[in-house]
Scaffold this motif. Sequence first.
Motif: not given
Length: 377
Positions: A151-158
Amino acid sequence: MACSQRPRERMPLPRNAKMLSTKQSRAGKAGPAAENVDPEKEESCHAKRSSSSPQGGPKKRSAFGDITNARKNQVVAGKKEAVKIAPPKAQKAHNALGVAKNNEINLKKSMKKTPPTAPAEPRVDPGPEKPVSVQELKPPEQRQVPAVEDIDKEQLGDPYANAEYAKEIFEYMREREEKFILPDYMEKQTDISGDMRAILVDWMVEVQERCPPCVDDFLYICDDAYKREELIAMEMSILSTLKFDINIPIPYRFLRRFAKCARATMETLTLARFLCEMTLQEYDYARESPSKLAASCLLLALTMKNLGGWTPTLEYYSGYSAQDLHPLVKRLNFLLTYQPRDKLNAVRSKYSHRVFFEVAKVTPMDMLMLEETLTSS
């Protein structure tokens, strides 16, 4: 006399003899310069001559083999020929080895085609049959393989999501919540009762604001019952008692992460928050662990909206299975259906607003239907 004065007849010289004399005379004229001849040029010159030269041709010098590798080349060539032409015994052994390999390959092929039958195992009584789930009755191609989603993969750049450390942060919070499990302090409490506590919490829900109020706002809410110095002194006393350790894990933080695991909409998350805040006034829920309370509120919200049960992803990130949450889910639904405090309705009024999707107006589930739904999921 006549014979002696007769000119001597010249005999025709052989063809090679003329060449020999010519080359010998040239070699004689060369003198010392012949010693400076390059050995490689000399070797190439001799190599061009055919081995089947006419009879009487010049022979190679004996020293030629000492300054060149002609003799070595002959030895190597002889070895190569010896390798190619194997003796009869070695040839027979080679043929026998090839036949053995072919036999082994044929044996393996035959074993693949007709596998040997294993001896029959003794029959064991399997015992009572277990109930077969709906998932097991489906064909293999239609069965869903449980998978855990990152679930944290999509927000690695945030940078504000702290996705790189989110998993470790919530594991740390799970460890800390064990430290803040409240004992049954109401028996030792002489200043307030359970009903007084419920009134206080209801009032705090009613007067809260989105932004932290200043000291003057607190004085105004209290209707100047306390002075500024008294309010600040009490705040210092509370912080000293808590040793400034005020980063307490609360259900709200866990609920937001669990809703992310379920990919719940904001309306479903708001319904779960409403269920969670309903427990603030009830002293019996004060001793529940924050993470378990948050997981149970989300499971009840998903069940009320018919959005499925507890997925492997939710079980992995929350640390709770669906069976662990069933008793608390039933208690929450009972509280939502039969809340005895009609006058203390600050939470219901708050979540009846359209800003909160009016989730307080959702009809609670029937207890028997909830039991069947939790059992079948």
